[in-house]
Design a protein around this motif. Structure first.
Motif, short mmCIF file in Angstrom:
data_model
loop_
_atom_site.label_atom_id
_atom_site.label_comp_id
_atom_site.label_asym_id
_atom_site.label_seq_id
_atom_site.Cartn_x
_atom_site.Cartn_y
_atom_site.Cartn_z
N VAL A 1 7.59 -13.62 -33.84
CA VAL A 1 6.97 -13.17 -32.61
C VAL A 1 7.86 -13.61 -31.46
N VAL A 2 8.32 -12.65 -30.69
CA VAL A 2 9.20 -12.92 -29.56
C VAL A 2 8.38 -12.92 -28.28
N ILE A 3 8.42 -14.03 -27.57
CA ILE A 3 7.73 -14.12 -26.29
C ILE A 3 8.62 -13.46 -25.24
N ASP A 4 8.21 -12.28 -24.81
CA ASP A 4 9.09 -11.44 -23.99
C ASP A 4 9.12 -11.85 -22.54
N ARG A 5 10.13 -11.38 -21.87
CA ARG A 5 10.28 -11.54 -20.44
C ARG A 5 10.38 -10.13 -19.85
N PRO A 6 10.34 -9.98 -18.52
CA PRO A 6 10.27 -8.64 -17.93
C PRO A 6 11.40 -7.69 -18.32
N ASP A 7 12.60 -8.19 -18.58
CA ASP A 7 13.72 -7.29 -18.87
C ASP A 7 13.96 -7.13 -20.37
N PHE A 8 12.91 -7.28 -21.19
CA PHE A 8 13.12 -7.28 -22.63
C PHE A 8 13.56 -5.93 -23.17
N GLU A 9 13.46 -4.88 -22.40
CA GLU A 9 13.84 -3.56 -22.90
C GLU A 9 15.34 -3.30 -22.80
N ALA A 10 16.11 -4.26 -22.32
CA ALA A 10 17.56 -4.12 -22.29
C ALA A 10 18.07 -3.94 -23.73
N PRO A 11 19.19 -3.21 -23.91
CA PRO A 11 19.72 -2.98 -25.26
C PRO A 11 20.00 -4.29 -26.00
N LEU A 12 19.72 -4.28 -27.30
CA LEU A 12 19.95 -5.46 -28.12
C LEU A 12 21.37 -5.45 -28.67
N PRO A 13 21.95 -6.62 -28.94
CA PRO A 13 23.23 -6.68 -29.64
C PRO A 13 23.15 -5.92 -30.96
N ALA A 14 24.24 -5.30 -31.36
CA ALA A 14 24.24 -4.44 -32.55
C ALA A 14 23.80 -5.19 -33.80
N ALA A 15 24.28 -6.42 -33.98
CA ALA A 15 23.91 -7.17 -35.18
C ALA A 15 22.43 -7.49 -35.20
N LEU A 16 21.85 -7.75 -34.04
CA LEU A 16 20.42 -8.04 -33.96
C LEU A 16 19.61 -6.77 -34.23
N ALA A 17 20.03 -5.66 -33.66
CA ALA A 17 19.32 -4.39 -33.90
C ALA A 17 19.31 -4.05 -35.39
N GLU A 18 20.42 -4.31 -36.06
CA GLU A 18 20.48 -4.05 -37.51
C GLU A 18 19.56 -5.00 -38.27
N LEU A 19 19.50 -6.26 -37.86
CA LEU A 19 18.68 -7.26 -38.53
C LEU A 19 17.20 -6.91 -38.48
N ILE A 20 16.74 -6.39 -37.35
CA ILE A 20 15.29 -6.15 -37.18
C ILE A 20 14.88 -4.70 -37.46
N GLU A 21 15.84 -3.87 -37.85
CA GLU A 21 15.54 -2.45 -38.08
C GLU A 21 14.39 -2.28 -39.08
N GLY A 22 13.39 -1.51 -38.67
CA GLY A 22 12.26 -1.23 -39.54
C GLY A 22 11.22 -2.32 -39.64
N ARG A 23 11.41 -3.40 -38.88
CA ARG A 23 10.49 -4.54 -38.98
C ARG A 23 9.47 -4.59 -37.85
N GLU A 24 9.72 -3.90 -36.76
CA GLU A 24 8.92 -4.10 -35.55
C GLU A 24 7.57 -3.42 -35.64
N VAL A 25 6.53 -4.14 -35.24
CA VAL A 25 5.17 -3.61 -35.11
C VAL A 25 4.76 -3.76 -33.66
N ASP A 26 3.66 -3.10 -33.27
CA ASP A 26 3.32 -3.09 -31.85
C ASP A 26 2.03 -3.80 -31.49
#
Length: 209
Positions: free
Chosen positions: A124-149
């Protein structure tokens, strides 16, 4: 699990823990001070003193536990090892959650065995206001398919998912700023629990004068 250096623990840490308990409907939160944080410099204050401050800060708050397990282990304080210990303690079907701040999340791909974290727990990531900024490529690959809302979707299974969560109260308190204030003999009132402030001042921690 909410880990960190807690150098020192402040009201932002503690309020976040209370709100995580409420929002996720958790039974308890283990607040785990790192003995040897792998990705940052050595804290100014000993692990034992940071644990003592954490215990003072928590006081009798229901559901919060000052957990010393990383202080009792040799070597770097890897979250994968801590989660493995908690998983062994609570069993294979318990819903385990590791909470972390947004800045730490951005570096998650550099952590020790990051895939293992998802095998052991939800993140669980405690977000801040600018959390929608693009993620680093390695991180995006790591979390692909894992996110729930939402928390309900997160708790459908024991581990493996990611939830980005904006807590009701986002207290912009910085441990770095607190240390700088203490070093300069400036007030830290209302940034720390009173018992934590009193121990820091009484023991001249963080180069207080």
């Amino acid at each position: 699990m909410l880990g960190g250096t807690f150098d020192p623990v402040h009201l932002g840490h503690l309020r976040s823990a209370v709100e995580l308990l409420e929002v996720l409907e958790l039974d308890r939160i283990h607040m785990v001070p790192a003995k040897v944080p792998p990705l940052r410099g050595t804290p100014q204050v000993t692990p034992e003193e940071r644990l003592a401050l954490l215990r003072l800060g928590i006081g009798d708050t229901p559901g919060l536990i000052a957990d010393p397990r990383e202080l009792e282990r040799d070597g770097p304080s890897y979250s994968a090892d801590t989660l493995a210990s908690l998983r062994s303690e609570y069993g294979s079907q318990a819903r385990l959650v590791m909470a972390l701040g947004h800045d730490a999340f951005l570096r998650l791909a550099d952590w020790h065995l990051p895939q293992r974290l998802f095998e052991l727990a939800h993140l669980v990531v405690i977000d801040r206001p600018d959390f929608e900024a693009p993620l680093p490529a390695a991180l995006a690959e790591l979390i692909e398919g894992r996110e729930v809302d939402n928390p309900r979707a997160l708790m459908q299974r024991p581990a493996g998912s990611l939830l980005r969560l904006a807590l009701p109260t986002r207290m912009a308190i910085s441990a770095t700023e607190i240390r700088q204030r203490l070093a300069a003999d400036r007030s830290v009132r209302f940034l720390l629990p009173e018992a934590v402030e009193a121990r820091i001042l009484a023991n001249l921690l963080y180069h207080c004068r």
